[in-house]
Design a protein around this motif. Structure first.
Motif, PDB file in Angstrom:
ATOM      1  N   GLY A 149       0.813  -1.215   0.000  1.00 13.00           N
ATOM      2  CA  GLY A 149       0.000   0.000   0.000  1.00 13.00           C
ATOM      3  C   GLY A 149       0.839   1.254   0.000  1.00 13.00           C
ATOM      4  O   GLY A 149       0.537   2.233  -0.701  1.00 13.00           O
ATOM      5  N   LEU A 150       1.908   1.243   0.772  1.00 15.85           N
ATOM      6  CA  LEU A 150       2.806   2.402   0.837  1.00 15.85           C
ATOM      7  C   LEU A 150       3.411   2.705  -0.531  1.00 15.85           C
ATOM      8  O   LEU A 150       3.347   3.839  -1.025  1.00 15.85           O
ATOM      9  CB  LEU A 150       3.929   2.132   1.837  1.00 15.85           C
ATOM     10  N   VAL A 151       4.016   1.695  -1.139  1.00 15.56           N
ATOM     11  CA  VAL A 151       4.750   1.909  -2.386  1.00 15.56           C
ATOM     12  C   VAL A 151       3.813   2.300  -3.522  1.00 15.56           C
ATOM     13  O   VAL A 151       4.070   3.267  -4.260  1.00 15.56           O
ATOM     14  CB  VAL A 151       5.557   0.648  -2.763  1.00 15.56           C
ATOM     15  N   SER A 152       2.724   1.556  -3.672  1.00 18.42           N
ATOM     16  CA  SER A 152       1.838   1.812  -4.811  1.00 18.42           C
ATOM     17  C   SER A 152       1.145   3.161  -4.706  1.00 18.42           C
ATOM     18  O   SER A 152       1.060   3.906  -5.693  1.00 18.42           O
ATOM     19  CB  SER A 152       0.798   0.688  -4.937  1.00 18.42           C
ATOM     20  N   ASN A 153       0.674   3.521  -3.505  1.00 17.71           N
ATOM     21  CA  ASN A 153      -0.096   4.766  -3.420  1.00 17.71           C
ATOM     22  C   ASN A 153       0.776   6.006  -3.354  1.00 17.71           C
ATOM     23  O   ASN A 153       0.384   7.068  -3.843  1.00 17.71           O
ATOM     24  CB  ASN A 153      -1.039   4.727  -2.216  1.00 17.71           C
ATOM     25  N   VAL A 154       1.962   5.908  -2.756  1.00 19.24           N
ATOM     26  CA  VAL A 154       2.826   7.089  -2.775  1.00 19.24           C
ATOM     27  C   VAL A 154       3.288   7.363  -4.200  1.00 19.24           C
ATOM     28  O   VAL A 154       3.397   8.529  -4.620  1.00 19.24           O
ATOM     29  CB  VAL A 154       4.030   6.922  -1.825  1.00 19.24           C
ATOM     30  N   ALA A 155       3.534   6.316  -4.979  1.00 18.56           N
ATOM     31  CA  ALA A 155       3.910   6.515  -6.378  1.00 18.56           C
ATOM     32  C   ALA A 155       2.767   7.153  -7.156  1.00 18.56           C
ATOM     33  O   ALA A 155       2.982   8.068  -7.969  1.00 18.56           O
ATOM     34  CB  ALA A 155       4.295   5.168  -7.003  1.00 18.56           C
ATOM     35  N   LEU A 156       1.549   6.679  -6.884  1.00 25.76           N
ATOM     36  CA  LEU A 156       0.378   7.237  -7.569  1.00 25.76           C
ATOM     37  C   LEU A 156       0.167   8.698  -7.198  1.00 25.76           C
ATOM     38  O   LEU A 156      -0.025   9.560  -8.067  1.00 25.76           O
ATOM     39  CB  LEU A 156      -0.857   6.407  -7.206  1.00 25.76           C
ATOM     40  N   VAL A 157       0.209   8.983  -5.904  1.00 20.12           N
ATOM     41  CA  VAL A 157      -0.057  10.343  -5.429  1.00 20.12           C
ATOM     42  C   VAL A 157       1.004  11.319  -5.928  1.00 20.12           C
ATOM     43  O   VAL A 157       0.679  12.418  -6.413  1.00 20.12           O
ATOM     44  CB  VAL A 157      -0.121  10.355  -3.883  1.00 20.12           C
ATOM     45  N   PRO A 288       0.204   7.991   2.537  1.00 22.70           N
ATOM     46  CA  PRO A 288       0.618   9.022   1.575  1.00 22.70           C
ATOM     47  C   PRO A 288      -0.406  10.145   1.380  1.00 22.70           C
ATOM     48  O   PRO A 288      -0.023  11.239   0.928  1.00 22.70           O
ATOM     49  CB  PRO A 288       0.802   8.233   0.270  1.00 22.70           C
ATOM     50  N   ILE A 289      -1.675   9.888   1.689  1.00 29.07           N
ATOM     51  CA  ILE A 289      -2.686  10.928   1.443  1.00 29.07           C
ATOM     52  C   ILE A 289      -3.048  11.703   2.698  1.00 29.07           C
ATOM     53  O   ILE A 289      -3.900  12.609   2.642  1.00 29.07           O
ATOM     54  CB  ILE A 289      -3.967  10.321   0.817  1.00 29.07           C
ATOM     55  N   ALA A 301       2.859  19.318   0.974  1.00 29.55           N
ATOM     56  CA  ALA A 301       2.112  18.063   1.070  1.00 29.55           C
ATOM     57  C   ALA A 301       2.951  16.893   0.561  1.00 29.55           C
ATOM     58  O   ALA A 301       2.965  15.811   1.174  1.00 29.55           O
ATOM     59  CB  ALA A 301       0.816  18.163   0.266  1.00 29.55           C
ATOM     60  N   ALA A 302       3.658  17.115  -0.540  1.00 30.34           N
ATOM     61  CA  ALA A 302       4.469  16.036  -1.128  1.00 30.34           C
ATOM     62  C   ALA A 302       5.598  15.628  -0.189  1.00 30.34           C
ATOM     63  O   ALA A 302       5.843  14.430   0.029  1.00 30.34           O
ATOM     64  CB  ALA A 302       5.029  16.477  -2.472  1.00 30.34           C
ATOM     65  N   VAL A 303       6.306  16.618   0.377  1.00 26.40           N
ATOM     66  CA  VAL A 303       7.417  16.313   1.278  1.00 26.40           C
ATOM     67  C   VAL A 303       6.918  15.610   2.537  1.00 26.40           C
ATOM     68  O   VAL A 303       7.513  14.628   3.008  1.00 26.40           O
ATOM     69  CB  VAL A 303       8.181  17.599   1.658  1.00 26.40           C
ATOM     70  N   THR A 304       5.806  16.093   3.093  1.00 26.56           N
ATOM     71  CA  THR A 304       5.234  15.457   4.288  1.00 26.56           C
ATOM     72  C   THR A 304       4.843  14.015   3.996  1.00 26.56           C
ATOM     73  O   THR A 304       5.084  13.107   4.798  1.00 26.56           O
ATOM     74  CB  THR A 304       3.996  16.239   4.771  1.00 26.56           C
ATOM     75  N   SER A 305       4.249  13.817   2.833  1.00 19.36           N
ATOM     76  CA  SER A 305       3.841  12.470   2.433  1.00 19.36           C
ATOM     77  C   SER A 305       5.052  11.550   2.317  1.00 19.36           C
ATOM     78  O   SER A 305       5.040  10.404   2.802  1.00 19.36           O
ATOM     79  CB  SER A 305       3.106  12.527   1.100  1.00 19.36           C
ATOM     80  N   LEU A 306       6.116  12.061   1.696  1.00 22.65           N
ATOM     81  CA  LEU A 306       7.321  11.242   1.518  1.00 22.65           C
ATOM     82  C   LEU A 306       7.984  10.914   2.852  1.00 22.65           C
ATOM     83  O   LEU A 306       8.530   9.816   3.033  1.00 22.65           O
ATOM     84  CB  LEU A 306       8.308  11.969   0.608  1.00 22.65           C
ATOM     85  N   ILE A 307       7.955  11.847   3.796  1.00 21.86           N
ATOM     86  CA  ILE A 307       8.547  11.589   5.110  1.00 21.86           C
ATOM     87  C   ILE A 307       7.775  10.493   5.832  1.00 21.86           C
ATOM     88  O   ILE A 307       8.363   9.556   6.393  1.00 21.86           O
ATOM     89  CB  ILE A 307       8.571  12.880   5.958  1.00 21.86           C
ATOM     90  N   LEU A 308       6.433  10.603   5.838  1.00 18.78           N
ATOM     91  CA  LEU A 308       5.608   9.590   6.495  1.00 18.78           C
ATOM     92  C   LEU A 308       5.826   8.217   5.863  1.00 18.78           C
ATOM     93  O   LEU A 308       5.977   7.211   6.559  1.00 18.78           O
ATOM     94  CB  LEU A 308       4.134   9.973   6.387  1.00 18.78           C
ATOM     95  N   VAL A 309       5.843   8.195   4.554  1.00 19.11           N
ATOM     96  CA  VAL A 309       6.027   6.929   3.845  1.00 19.11           C
ATOM     97  C   VAL A 309       7.430   6.376   4.074  1.00 19.11           C
ATOM     98  O   VAL A 309       7.612   5.166   4.259  1.00 19.11           O
ATOM     99  CB  VAL A 309       5.763   7.118   2.339  1.00 19.11           C
ATOM    100  N   GLY A 310       8.434   7.251   4.078  1.00 20.44           N
ATOM    101  CA  GLY A 310       9.804   6.803   4.284  1.00 20.44           C
ATOM    102  C   GLY A 310       9.990   6.125   5.626  1.00 20.44           C
ATOM    103  O   GLY A 310      10.622   5.053   5.719  1.00 20.44           O
ATOM    104  N   LEU A 336      13.332   1.438   1.542  1.00 18.22           N
ATOM    105  CA  LEU A 336      13.219   2.884   1.347  1.00 18.22           C
ATOM    106  C   LEU A 336      13.617   3.261  -0.074  1.00 18.22           C
ATOM    107  O   LEU A 336      12.945   4.077  -0.721  1.00 18.22           O
ATOM    108  CB  LEU A 336      14.110   3.607   2.356  1.00 18.22           C
ATOM    109  N   ALA A 337      14.681   2.679  -0.571  1.00 18.81           N
ATOM    110  CA  ALA A 337      15.152   2.980  -1.926  1.00 18.81           C
ATOM    111  C   ALA A 337      14.124   2.558  -2.968  1.00 18.81           C
ATOM    112  O   ALA A 337      13.877   3.284  -3.951  1.00 18.81           O
ATOM    113  CB  ALA A 337      16.486   2.282  -2.182  1.00 18.81           C
ATOM    114  N   ILE A 338      13.517   1.398  -2.766  1.00 20.26           N
ATOM    115  CA  ILE A 338      12.503   0.918  -3.717  1.00 20.26           C
ATOM    116  C   ILE A 338      11.296   1.857  -3.736  1.00 20.26           C
ATOM    117  O   ILE A 338      10.802   2.247  -4.802  1.00 20.26           O
ATOM    118  CB  ILE A 338      12.059  -0.509  -3.355  1.00 20.26           C
ATOM    119  N   GLY A 339      10.823   2.226  -2.550  1.00 18.68           N
ATOM    120  CA  GLY A 339       9.653   3.106  -2.473  1.00 18.68           C
ATOM    121  C   GLY A 339       9.914   4.468  -3.076  1.00 18.68           C
ATOM    122  O   GLY A 339       9.121   4.985  -3.870  1.00 18.68           O
ATOM    123  N   TYR A 340      11.046   5.066  -2.700  1.00 15.82           N
ATOM    124  CA  TYR A 340      11.370   6.392  -3.238  1.00 15.82           C
ATOM    125  C   TYR A 340      11.708   6.317  -4.722  1.00 15.82           C
ATOM    126  O   TYR A 340      11.456   7.261  -5.484  1.00 15.82           O
ATOM    127  CB  TYR A 340      12.538   6.991  -2.464  1.00 15.82           C
TER     128      TYR A 340
END
Length: 357
Positions: A149-157, A288-289, A301-310, A336-340
């Motif tokens: 869920g983390l990887v797929s939705n942060v990439a989408l968002v 991510p949302i 919003a993007a940076v906050t989302s990336l921090i939470l997801v990271g 972390l590398a895969i998600g980012y």
């Protein structure tokens, strides 16, 4: 005591070994207190072995063995976890520590102690494997579901945000990704577990076949074919069939596994696995949302989302590393590398689509 006077550097290193060995022995005993039977006996035997190692360093150090220093930070952490939790995660960490024994590269360490540590790693690996097998499949589904869920939705968002659409559209897209992904995960998990259960059921002996044993023709002995079909050689099948028929002839009770059994493990509940996958993916995809739910927009919003997801990616990566008996830090950074990495790709694509549109 060695005939050669040890150097100050050797004394310092040996005192560290002594402290660590004593701490490891205590950790094994703490783990043993939380177990029973064979596992407890194994852990206590490992503790005794660590005591023998400590005695060796006491002999080498002589008077210098008095008041040894505290164990290193890693060994202290293992001791703390063993006292407070005693879980499969602690065993996995001990397994990793035993595998990377400092004795392998130390000419002062005798070969038998180095070899002991290698064998200890394999013993702990076996105990940890037992724990992993007992660990609920729902827990594993939760860990991997959150990660997906983390990887797929942060990439989408992040990809949609990069196109320049309003924050409200990004939020709607994220919620849609959450629901569609969670439903897809749940459906896939249900079908997978259900299919596995049906395959396992097909491998179990038919109970009705046992009722026919008493009526078998001793001369033709069809039971022998059953054993051969299950992988026995002709001679082995004959011996076992004769033994079973002899028991029947003597009016002895035939045990439930008289037809032989196939070693199978329960695949678990399909509904339970689907539910856990749905909830776990939803939790991961919701992170991510969160900034957009609270009205943040743009870069903030993007940076906050990336921090939470990271943070979450590193936590799930470390957890899966522990489950597999691998160093958690490496797995956390890899996750972390895969998600980012996925988010970076969709961000670039989003920018391109934004320019085209």
């Amino acid at each position: 005591m060695s005939t050669n006077q040890p150097t100050p550097e050797q004394i310092k290193r040996w005192r560290g070994y002594l402290a660590n060995e004593r701490s490891e022995a205590a950790a094994y005993r703490d783990l043993a207190r939380r177990r029973s039977g064979e596992e407890q006996e194994i852990l206590l035997t490992l503790a005794d072995a660590e005591d023998r190692h400590a005695d060796y360093w006491v002999e080498q150090l002589g008077d210098a063995a008095q008041n040894p220093p505290k164990p290193d930070a890693k060994t202290q952490l293992l001791g703390f976890l063993a006292r407070r939790f005693g879980s499969v995660f602690t065993l996995a960490l001990i397994q990793s520590a035993e595998t990377r024994s400092p004795y392998d590269d130390d000419i002062d360490a005798p070969q038998h102690i180095s070899a002991d540590e290698r064998i200890h790693a394999e013993v702990v690996r076996g105990l940890a494997s037992r724990g992993r097998e007992r660990m609920s499949g729902n827990f594993r589904a939760a860990v991997f579901g959150i990660n997906d869920g983390l990887v797929s939705n942060v990439a989408l968002v992040i990809g949609v945000m990069a196109t320049g659409v309003p924050a409200q559209i990004v939020l709607i897209t994220g919620v849609s990704g959450l629901l569609s992904g969670a439903l897809s995960m749940a459906a896939g998990e249900y079908i997978s577990v259900r299919s596995q259960t049906e395959l396992l059921d097909a491998s179990l002996p038919d109970p009705k076949a046992r009722e026919a044993l008493h009526a078998l023709d001793v001369e033709s002995n069809e039971l022998e074919l059953v054993y051969r079909a299950r992988g026995m050689s002709e001679d082995e099948a004959k011996v076992k069939a004769k033994r079973v028929l002899a028991k029947i002839g003597e009016q002895k009770r035939v045990s439930d596994n008289v037809l032989g059994s196939t070693e199978v493990q329960s695949a678990g509940s399909a509904r339970s696995a689907a539910t856990f996958s749905f909830l776990a993916f939803s939790v991961g995809a919701f992170l991510p949302i969160i900034p957009y739910v609270f009205g943040l927009e743009g870069l903030v919003a993007a940076v906050t989302s990336l921090i939470l997801v990271g943070i979450s990616l590193m936590a799930t990566g470390a957890t899966t590393g522990l489950l597999s008996g691998k160093p958690p830090g490496v797995r956390a950074l890899r996750q972390l590398a895969i998600g980012y990495g996925a988010a970076s790709v969709t961000y670039v694509l989003g920018l391109l689509f934004g320019m085209i549109l």
